[in-house]
Enzyme design. Structure first.
Site, PDB file in Angstrom:
ATOM      1  N   GLU A   1       0.139  -1.353   5.738  1.00 36.01           N
ATOM      2  CA  GLU A   1       1.200  -0.849   6.612  1.00 36.01           C
ATOM      3  C   GLU A   1       1.020   0.633   6.904  1.00 36.01           C
ATOM      4  OE1 GLU A   1       4.979   0.941   7.892  1.00 36.01           O
ATOM      5  OE2 GLU A   1       3.832   1.377   6.069  1.00 36.01           O
TER       6      GLU A   1
ATOM      7  N   ASP B   1       0.831  -1.208   0.000  1.00 31.24           N
ATOM      8  CA  ASP B   1       0.000   0.000   0.000  1.00 31.24           C
ATOM      9  C   ASP B   1       0.862   1.252   0.000  1.00 31.24           C
ATOM     10  OD1 ASP B   1       0.841  -0.677   2.640  1.00 31.24           O
ATOM     11  OD2 ASP B   1      -0.696   0.624   3.493  1.00 31.24           O
TER      12      ASP B   1
END
Length: 431
Positions: A148, A84
């Site tokens: 994350e 991400d």
């Protein structure tokens, strides 16, 4: 056409990953990581691995795969990266943040630094080794995570809690925000992250007596909150030299630095001072305020958010001081809370990192440092896994690398990616 592996394909892999929209805006918003996960799984399958995609929620996909080593009796190593990225405003960028364009010798786009660069390097080196039949000395577990950038609830934390079997036999890990070069008066240094500050994103709440804005009110929630926020934001936290920070000073300056001299020493580090300075003390930065709904109405409740970061070993001191500064009329709860971690900068894994760097860049030095932010290593540490930030990049002296984390015009030099693949290849052979 003959397939290209290793450093010959790393820029292409990085650009491909950047072009996949995996923006994480928090609160489970955004397209998710599924498309990126399928891309990674496909690249691993092409060289004979059997990756597994694990979804914690629709679209929130993680990829795991195990590369068998020549000695499976040894403890395994985790190589991890997240899929991400943070949001962006494309109007501010020179090249569109989802373009993955190669221009001026760099790959441009969101994630070029944080951290699709490392994802690409991991893929490139694993694909090269397996295509050539070169297995690592021990098992290597590849983990590409979701979420994350929002705390890892759908990624590393979920994997550690729900799928600990993925990490069977794993004792060490390497991941992001380390292994990059900085050029100083002491020569070229490669900063390897050996510690991370803990995270305390706090919501502060003050309650008072609602009323008309024209009348006297000695129980005003906004006033109470504003004073508490001011005390927190202006508090000068004392310098605390943790083992990793002290080791950094000793490596860079050749001598121990006392707490009273630490800020002066950091001031001599040039652009590096911003990063290292944040690791000398705990911090509390107010970031959000919310209260009221009309100019002439005193609200009953006022809230604020504070980004708190505490050094390894100083969590208790941190919260004791925070509560003293807040006073009795302001309460706090967590938006997000996670541990600080610290790993001694010694042992075979550290030697493998240092040797791989020096062989590719003779005369350089590997130096430990503390990260003021956090990574997925926090979640893995709960499984007894220790680790370091090691995404090796030799960077131009004039590139503000640390300033591009979550910044505008994020980019990584192609030559740096190629260097990183060569270093990681050597490292995997040594570890």
């Amino acid at each position: 056409m003959t397939p290209r592996y290793g450093e010959d394909e790393v820029a292409e892999l990085c650009g491909d990953l950047i072009r996949i929209d995996s923006v994480n805006a928090g609160d489970n918003a955004g397209p998710g990581e599924r498309e990126a996960a399928e891309y990674v799984a496909g690249k691993l399958s092409e060289v004979g691995l059997e990756p597994t995609i694990l979804e914690s929620d629709p679209g929130r996909a993680n990829v795991v795969a195990r590369v068998e080593g020549t000695d499976p009796s040894r403890d395994a190593l985790v190589l991890h990266g997240h899929l991400d990225v943070v949001p962006f405003d494309a109007a501010d960028w020179t090249h569109h943040p989802l373009s993955g364009e190669i221009a001026d010798g760099c790959v441009w786009g969101r994630g070029a630094v944080d951290m699709k660069n490392m994802d690409a390097m991991i893929l490139a080196v694993v694909r090269r080794r397996l295509s050539e039949g070169r297995r690592p000395p021990r098992d290597v577990v590849l983990v590409f995570t979701a979420d994350e950038e929002a705390g890892g609830h759908y990624g590393a934390q979920w994997l550690a809690e729900r799928h600990p079997e993925v990490f069977e036999g794993c004792t060490e890990a390497i991941g992001e925000v380390g292994g990059f070069s900085v050029t100083t008066e002491k020569g070229r240094l490669y900063l390897i992250e050996a510690a991370e500050k803990g995270i305390a994103w706090m919501r502060l709440t003050a309650k008072g007596r609602a009323g008309h804005g024209s009348m006297l009110n000695d129980d005003n929630a906004v006033t109470e909150l504003a004073e508490a926020v001011g005390r927190l934001g202006r508090h000068r936290w004392p310098v605390r030299l943790t083992p990793t920070v002290q080791a950094f000073f000793e490596e860079v300056f050749g001598t121990e630095v006392k707490a009273e001299d630490a800020e002066a020493a950091v001031a001599t580090l040039g652009p590096l001072a911003r990063m290292i300075g944040a690791t000398l003390r705990n911090t509390t930065n107010p970031t959000m305020l919310q209260a009221g709904y009309k100019a002439n109405v005193i609200p009953q409740i006022a809230t604020a958010h504070v980004d708190g970061r505490f050094l390894p070993g100083y969590e208790d001191e941190f919260f004791q001081t925070v509560d003293e500064l807040l006073g009795p009329n302001v309460t706090r709860d967590f938006v997000y809370h996670d541990v600080a971690v610290e790993t001694p900068f010694k042992g075979p894994l550290v030697k493998a990192m240092a040797d791989a760097l020096i062989e590719e860049d003779p005369g350089s030095r590997a130096v430990p440092y503390t990260l003021s932010g956090g990574t997925d290593l926090k979640a893995f540490s709960r499984l007894g896994i220790s680790g370091y930030g090691f995404a090796p990049l030799r960077l131009p002296e004039d590139l503000d690398f640390s300033g591009m984390f979550h910044g505008i015009d994020e980019r990584v030099p192609v030559d740096s990616l190629r260097f990183g693949v060569r270093v990681l290849d050597r490292f995997l052979g040594y570890c």
